[in-house]
Structures are given as C-alpha cells and as structure tokens.
Enzyme design. Structure first.
Site, PDB file in Angstrom:
ATOM      1  N   TRP A 183     -10.083   1.366 -11.195  1.00 40.04           N
ATOM      2  CA  TRP A 183      -9.448   0.622 -12.282  1.00 40.04           C
ATOM      3  C   TRP A 183     -10.564   0.102 -13.197  1.00 40.04           C
ATOM      4  CZ3 TRP A 183      -4.168   0.054 -12.800  1.00 40.04           C
ATOM      5  CH2 TRP A 183      -3.390   0.384 -11.692  1.00 40.04           C
ATOM      6  N   THR A 202      -8.715  -0.676  -4.903  1.00 32.19           N
ATOM      7  CA  THR A 202      -7.377  -1.151  -5.210  1.00 32.19           C
ATOM      8  C   THR A 202      -7.362  -2.530  -5.866  1.00 32.19           C
ATOM      9  OG1 THR A 202      -7.095  -2.210  -3.036  1.00 32.19           O
ATOM     10  CG2 THR A 202      -6.502   0.122  -3.202  1.00 32.19           C
ATOM     11  N   VAL A 203      -6.255  -2.836  -6.517  1.00 34.02           N
ATOM     12  CA  VAL A 203      -5.925  -4.164  -6.991  1.00 34.02           C
ATOM     13  C   VAL A 203      -4.591  -4.550  -6.353  1.00 34.02           C
ATOM     14  CG1 VAL A 203      -7.185  -4.025  -9.171  1.00 34.02           C
ATOM     15  CG2 VAL A 203      -4.840  -3.184  -9.085  1.00 34.02           C
ATOM     16  N   TYR A 207       7.889   5.052  -3.145  1.00 27.68           N
ATOM     17  CA  TYR A 207       6.743   5.966  -3.123  1.00 27.68           C
ATOM     18  C   TYR A 207       7.005   7.134  -2.169  1.00 27.68           C
ATOM     19  CZ  TYR A 207       3.919   2.740  -5.833  1.00 27.68           C
ATOM     20  OH  TYR A 207       3.425   1.945  -6.846  1.00 27.68           O
ATOM     21  N   CYS A 219       0.625  -2.577 -11.730  1.00 29.26           N
ATOM     22  CA  CYS A 219       0.715  -2.401 -10.285  1.00 29.26           C
ATOM     23  C   CYS A 219       1.669  -3.419  -9.659  1.00 29.26           C
ATOM     24  CB  CYS A 219      -0.687  -2.546  -9.689  1.00 29.26           C
ATOM     25  SG  CYS A 219      -0.715  -2.662  -7.895  1.00 29.26           S
TER      26      CYS A 219
END
Length: 350
Positions: free
Chosen positions: A84, A118-119, A182, A51
C-alpha cells in the site's frame, strides 16, 4: 487489506499477523520486541479507506475519540503487488513517517518481511517500525487499553459482561460473512463457489432473523460486533454483489439487514468514514484476476443509504450512557464527491 492467497480450489486467507500489542503496562502478550506502552502521540495508525478491515479501525478510533492520541496515515485505494502506498499525500510520502509505502515500516523491523503487507497497521513513530497488523486484536485494544485517552462520552464497544457473546458472534460473522464474500469472489472452481455462495447467504439469512427484533447484534448498544459486520455490509452492493458474484440478493433487497446497515450508516462514526469511491476503485482496479480490464462500474445507485430506517422503534441506545462523536478532523473527512451523504462538516446528513 488483510493478507489472502488464491489457492485452488478455494480461497484461504493468510491469518498469520504480527501479534505484538500496545498495552497499558507495555508488556503486551510477551511475544514481541516491545515494550509497547500506551502513550499518546507515539503511534500512527496506517489505514486505507478501501479496506474493510482497516475501516473497522477507523470507525473504532473515531467512536472512541482517539484522534489526538493516535495519528492516522491514509493510503490510497490501490496498490501493487508490493505494498500500500501514501499516494494521497504530497509527494507520495507520509508526512509523519516520511515513507512512501507502508512496506518500509515492515522492512525496517523485519528486513525482507515475507508475509502480506497489510493494513491496518500501527507504526511506532520514533523508530519507524511496524508494531502490529493484528487487526482483530488491534481494535479490541483501542477499546480496553487506551481508555485513559478516550473522549468524554465514548461508548464501551467491548463491555466486560458481553465479551463472551461478542466473541462468539464475531467468530461466525468473520468466518461466514466478512471472509465469506472473499470465499465467493476468489473461488477457483464452480463447486467451491457454489458451496461458498450457499454458506454466505445462509449466514445472511441468519442475521436477518437475529436482527428482526433487536437493534444491535449484542445487547442494546453498539459494540465491536456491529463495527465488524458494518464494513462488509457497506461494501456489499457496491462491490461484493457484482465483483464477487454474491448475487442472490442485494443488501437493499434484504429488508432487516438493509435497515440495520442504514441505522449504523447514519450514526456518527460509520457512514462518515465510508468512502465509496475508494472502495470501488480498490476492488475493481486491483483484482485484475477477477476484473482484467480494471474498469470501475458507474453504479450502483447509492442514494438510499440515508433513507429513514425505522430501527429506533426497537429501542436501544447507540452510545449507551455516552454521546456521539463530533465532526471528524478536517484532514480526515471523506470528500462529498466520494460519499454523497457526507456534508462539508464531514458528517452524514439525512
């Protein structure tokens, strides 16, 4: 990876994060459940090398020498729609948090957490609850709130005198480049893609001009702005050029940005945290709406990252009055098989 949603006709990123902060006085911004005071050994930074947003936190933590103050859990490169996972660890369980997926830390604090899991995320180890996943603020706080625990010779990545310029650069780099790739990759119509493509390469051309005669984005040392741009550039040829259709030119065909990226890549903290295998695995295997087969391409050739860049001629001092970090801890080193430029000591060798 920070949350995003695919919305016709164009990509819109979910930017609602847990905005609690870990601060010297523990007060944070006053909006969370805290207090969350700076305290060595209390928190765990959860990341995924795949990521780009998490890679920023990995780089900053390493540059500042916070390895002993803040432990780090590393998720695998792929995930399902749920979370994740810690599939790189024995038994698929994080050895410190004792959980198989980062979602467990979100749910422990917010049962049924409705937003993206998220991370990067920081978890309070004693309670097992997530503290924050606000990735832009997280790295700034590592620089400004954790100074007592910085290594000797750590750089000032967010110097007071340059903060307004760094903030300005970060805003448009995020909008036009970090998120711009993105916007191209998840465009739902031809017109949305065409507009995103034009917008992205206009920004990259602007960066080519900005960096032609100056070594770093702001000032004469590495700052937060360089960290934020680097993680997108490191993924450009490996993923974004093909997978996200950002294919006017490869990074290695943009001479200034290519030299700038190689300059950073060969600086301790940058290339030695870059895991090309995890990067490619994540994008090509997880984004089945773009790549239905999940096949990961063998290319491109990434051998040029350690070639001489010549940027020293522009002057500048990478670490200012400080010094580069030493080798990363053994348990955190990127395998040589995942980055051909990383040696057994965990450092990039030219």
């Amino acid at each position: 990876m920070s949350g995003g949603t695919y919305v016709e006709p164009s990509f819109e990123r979910d930017t609602t994060y847990i905005t609690d902060r870990i601060t010297v006085d523990g007060a944070g911004d006053g909006s969370g459940d805290g207090p969350w005071p700076v305290e060595a050994g209390r928190y765990r930074l959860v990341v995924a090398r795949a990521c780009p947003w998490a890679n920023r936190a990995i780089i900053v933590r390493r540059l500042l020498g916070l390895e002993e103050a803040i432990s780090m859990g590393i998720c695998g490169p792929t995930h399902d729609a749920d979370s994740w996972t810690f599939d790189l660890d024995p038994g698929g369980v994080d050895p410190v948090l004792g959980i198989p997926r980062i979602k467990d830390a979100y749910d422990k604090r917010f049962p049924g957490y409705p937003r993206g899991i998220t991370v990067p995320a920081i978890v309070d180890v004693p309670t097992g609850v997530v503290v924050t996943n606000d990735f832009p603020q997280l790295t700034l706080d590592l620089s400004t709130q954790w100074r007592e625990h910085h290594r000797e010779g750590a750089p000032d990545l967010y110097p007071q005198a340059l903060r307004s310029e760094i903030d300005e650069v970060n805003r448009w780099v995020y909008t036009e480049v970090n998120n711009g790739v993105y916007r191209c990759g998840f465009a739902g119509t031809q017109s949305a893609y065409d507009a995103a493509y034009e917008r992205l390469f206009t920004a990259l051309d602007r960066l080519e001009a900005r960096l032609l005669n100056q070594r770093y984005l702001v000032g004469d040392t590495i700052t937060e702005a360089d960290v934020r741009l680097f993680t997108t550039l490191a993924r450009f040829d490996a993923v974004y050029h093909g997978h996200f259709k950002c294919n006017r030119t490869k990074l290695n065909e943009m001479p200034v940005l290519w030299a700038y990226a190689r300059d950073l890549f060969t600086t301790p903290g940058f290339g030695d945290t870059t895991d090309f295998v995890h990067i490619k695995s994540h994008y090509y295997e997880v984004h089945r709406d773009i790549n239905p087969t999940g096949v990961v391409p063998a290319g491109p050739d990434l051998s040029g990252w350690a070639q001489p860049h010549g940027r020293e001629a522009l002057g500048g001092r990478p670490f200012g009055d400080g010094a580069p970090p030493g080798p990363p801890p053994a348990g955190e080193r990127v395998p040589t098989a995942h980055n051909p430029h990383v040696g057994d000591d965990g450092l990039v060798h030219t």
